[in-house]
Motif scaffolding. Structure first.
Motif, PDB file in Angstrom:
ATOM      1  N   GLY A 136       0.845  -1.186   0.000  1.00  9.93           N
ATOM      2  CA  GLY A 136       0.000   0.000   0.000  1.00  9.93           C
ATOM      3  C   GLY A 136       0.878   1.232   0.000  1.00  9.93           C
ATOM      4  N   ALA A 137       0.764   2.070  -1.037  1.00 10.79           N
ATOM      5  CA  ALA A 137       1.649   3.227  -1.201  1.00 10.79           C
ATOM      6  C   ALA A 137       0.873   4.532  -1.024  1.00 10.79           C
ATOM      7  CB  ALA A 137       2.315   3.199  -2.582  1.00 10.79           C
ATOM      8  N   LEU A 144      -0.023  -3.881  -5.854  1.00  7.93           N
ATOM      9  CA  LEU A 144       0.385  -2.537  -5.437  1.00  7.93           C
ATOM     10  C   LEU A 144      -0.814  -1.617  -5.554  1.00  7.93           C
ATOM     11  CD1 LEU A 144       2.445  -0.261  -4.756  1.00  7.93           C
ATOM     12  CD2 LEU A 144       2.927  -0.127  -7.225  1.00  7.93           C
ATOM     13  N   PHE A 145      -1.179  -0.997  -4.447  1.00  2.00           N
ATOM     14  CA  PHE A 145      -2.259  -0.006  -4.462  1.00  2.00           C
ATOM     15  C   PHE A 145      -1.668   1.333  -4.047  1.00  2.00           C
ATOM     16  CE2 PHE A 145      -5.393   2.625  -2.315  1.00  2.00           C
ATOM     17  CZ  PHE A 145      -6.439   2.633  -3.231  1.00  2.00           C
ATOM     18  N   THR A 146      -1.931   2.363  -4.830  1.00  2.00           N
ATOM     19  CA  THR A 146      -1.415   3.697  -4.546  1.00  2.00           C
ATOM     20  C   THR A 146      -2.556   4.636  -4.208  1.00  2.00           C
ATOM     21  OG1 THR A 146       0.396   3.331  -6.105  1.00  2.00           O
ATOM     22  CG2 THR A 146      -0.004   5.594  -5.399  1.00  2.00           C
ATOM     23  N   GLU A 147      -2.500   5.215  -3.032  1.00  3.82           N
ATOM     24  CA  GLU A 147      -3.480   6.244  -2.651  1.00  3.82           C
ATOM     25  C   GLU A 147      -2.953   7.597  -3.116  1.00  3.82           C
ATOM     26  OE1 GLU A 147      -3.919   8.611   1.150  1.00  3.82           O
ATOM     27  OE2 GLU A 147      -5.233   6.898   1.549  1.00  3.82           O
ATOM     28  N   ARG A 148      -3.752   8.279  -3.886  1.00  4.12           N
ATOM     29  CA  ARG A 148      -3.360   9.612  -4.376  1.00  4.12           C
ATOM     30  C   ARG A 148      -4.234  10.649  -3.690  1.00  4.12           C
ATOM     31  NH1 ARG A 148      -2.285   6.022  -8.353  1.00  4.12           N
ATOM     32  NH2 ARG A 148      -0.324   6.300  -9.480  1.00  4.12           N
ATOM     33  N   ARG A 149      -3.822  11.053  -2.507  1.00  4.41           N
ATOM     34  CA  ARG A 149      -4.599  11.978  -1.692  1.00  4.41           C
ATOM     35  C   ARG A 149      -4.595  13.360  -2.325  1.00  4.41           C
ATOM     36  NH1 ARG A 149      -4.301  12.483   4.797  1.00  4.41           N
ATOM     37  NH2 ARG A 149      -4.869  10.319   4.472  1.00  4.41           N
TER      38      ARG A 149
END
Length: 588
Positions: free
Chosen positions: A548-549, A582-587
């Protein structure tokens, strides 16, 4: 013509070169460094021919074993050619392949030339995969390879029946002692004598020895004492798609046993500087004018005393009187009458342990471990210069060392020696404080608990250590940070721009290598089956990694607490995808 399923699979593998090359380090025992690598081969991942035995048996059944050898070496040489080739490469050759015609030899040399590799880069490992009938012809073939610049290693010495004759006929530069004789060698005197004999022959014949299958520090200690030249095994590194050049801290400790490394670089200043002062407990001391009978009565009146210090009128300690020695002596006939009125200095221990109050806890613990066990029971005198300050007990020391170890685990994980929670949090806070953008990744192994339940904690620890080494080897050490929270949870803090590509490389490597940690029957099944408490059977596929990125900017996060929460949420999203993800959170 109708082909059987193995035939079609083998021909497809050969046509597509669908083979996975792996490389395992060989360690120089004297120099404490990686000396070379052995090249190994695997079939297609998650296929029934993934294991090398299954792969080459299938090729042999199809009459394509030599073609499979050539294909394996081709992919191995291609991968090796991408390195600087500062470390030799050990490559397996069967005797059948070495005895082929000049045309086949030319073809093999062309494989090397096309990859830009010199014969001097390669050590030919001769395997006993087939019966050797003509030693003279094989010796002539080996001499031809040696004249070109190749070096020769005899593989698995002791496993087959012709090993010693091959050694005498071929005069190899290296002999590899079969792992059977290394396993549990510290508890098996027959294996010990066998390896001792091999080492003696090697020294007299100017041959270098390599111990295979070293898995424990006890095995390493024995072969080091036997002066075996090189070693190879899971203790140093598993077969891996990338070349491993660095040794772990643990291996460095074992190979350099005169160097004691404490985790001081990753510990807090308070931890490094903790002194004996914190162990001091003031205790009234005896004077030389006191009699043995008075001291005896003192012990009887205060059962908490293990010992009593003796000081002179200026406060300088003279020795220590033990409760056990005093009561034991006075329990004997006539001893009280003979010695009761004499000075208490008569039987005091003048060789007791006296330590300065500013000595560190770590230094004291090392001193006591190397000294007489009585110091743990009787305690030690603490002084300031030459003046008596108080007493310290073995119990207090053990309690403090335990607390320090718990404290140290927050700074460096004892299993992987990677930074723990405190350095991770400090690193994140520093990046936020300096307003440097970064990517924070939470890495969690999937299906790890079932693996641990099926194979035991030791195999589980091997997986965790492997993941720690993998993560450390893939990132940019000058820009990126690898931490180990605990268990199967890791943290990556990236400043390098190519972080996403690195994560995908990590996941790809995990997918390729993870099957090697499973038993062959489970590899063939694609996972493990485990019964729960109710007797219901559950199937768990090969372990994978969920990452988790979170893209972190100072404007979005106030502290490491918020970053940790965002990483945890991203990891939960990643785990919703089956397999490596791979999951990327783009806040925003």
């Amino acid at each position: 013509m109708i082909y059987s399923p193995p035939q079609r699979e083998v021909e497809a593998i050969l046509a597509q070169r669908n083979l996975l090359p792996l490389f395992q380090p060989i360690i120089d025992m004297k120099q404490a460094r990686v000396f070379a690598h052995e090249a190994l081969i695997r079939g297609p991942v998650e296929s029934r021919l993934h294991a090398p035995i299954a792969l080459f048996n299938a090729a042999s059944l199809c009459g394509l074993n030599l073609e499979m050898e050539y294909a394996a070496r081709e992919v191995i040489f291609n991968e090796y050619s991408r390195t600087e080739r500062t470390h030799p490469l050990f490559v397996n050759f069967s005797p059948d392949c070495l005895l082929l015609s000049e045309g086949h030899l030319s073809f093999g040399l062309n494989q090397l030339a096309q990859s830009g590799i010199q014969p001097s880069d390669i050590v030919i490992e001769i395997t006993e995969s087939s019966t050797i009938r003509d030693y003279a012809t094989l010796r002539d073939a080996i001499m031809r390879f040696k004249s070109m610049g190749f070096k020769i290693a005899l593989d698995d010495l002791g496993e087959g029946t012709s090993g010693l004759r091959l050694w005498s006929e071929l005069s190899p530069e290296y002999v590899k002692i079969d792992k059977h004789f290394i396993a549990n060698i510290h508890n098996d005197p027959i294996k010990l004598e066998f390896v001792r004999g091999i080492q003696k022959i090697a020294v007299e014949s100017n041959t270098l020895t390599i111990a295979e299958g070293v898995e424990t520090k006890e095995e390493l200690a024995v072969i080091k004492d036997l002066k075996v030249d090189f070693a190879q095994g899971y203790l140093f590194g598993r077969p891996f798609p990338k070349f491993q050049y660095a040794l772990t801290e643990e291996v460095n400790h074992l190979l350099n046993k005169n160097i004691v490394r404490l985790f001081v670089d990753q510990q807090s200043p308070a931890f490094k500087q903790a002194t004996v002062t914190g162990l001091t407990s003031y205790q009234t001391a005896a004077l030389p004018s006191m009699s043995n009978e008075e001291v005896y009565n003192w012990f009887n009146s205060d059962r908490s005393l293990n010992s009593i210090p003796v000081i002179n009128q200026h406060g300088k300690p003279l020795g220590l009187i033990s409760r056990y020695d005093t009561i034991d002596r006075f329990a004997r006939r006539y001893q009280k009458e003979l010695h009761g009125k004499k000075s208490c200095t008569t039987f005091m221990d003048t060789q007791c342990l006296m330590v300065q109050k500013d000595m560190t806890i770590l230094a004291l613990s090392e001193l006591i471990l190397a000294a007489d066990p009585k110091y743990l029971l009787n305690g030690f005198v603490i002084i300031d210069g030459e003046r008596y300050v108080g007493m310290g007990s073995g119990h207090a020391l053990l309690r403090e060392v335990t607390n320090m170890q718990i404290h140290a685990a927050r700074y460096a994980n004892p299993l992987t020696l990677l930074p723990g929670n405190v350095p991770i949090n400090a690193h994140i806070d520093k990046l936020l404080e300096r307003r440097i953008p970064f990517v924070a990744c939470y890495c969690d192994l999937d299906h790890f608990k079932p693996f641990n339940d099926a194979y035991g904690y030791r195999r589980g620890d091997e997986v965790i250590q492997f993941v720690g080494r993998l993560l450390s080897s893939m990132v940019d050490p000058e820009q990126d940070f690898v931490g180990h929270i605990g268990g199967d949870d890791f943290v990556l803090i990236f400043q390098s721009a190519q972080w996403e590509a690195i994560c995908h490389d990590i996941l790809e490597t995990i997918a390729k290598v993870m099957p090697d940690f499973y038993d062959l029957k489970d590899v063939q099944s694609g996972g493990i089956r485990i019964e729960d408490r109710l007797g219901n059977e559950h199937f768990y596929p090969f372990g994978s990694l969920s990452i988790g990125a979170v893209r972190a900017f100072a404007d979005h996060f106030a502290s490491h607490h918020e970053v940790a929460g965002a990483m945890s949420n991203a990891k939960k999203q990643a785990k919703k995808t089956i397999g490596n993800s791979l999951f990327t959170e783009r806040r925003k």
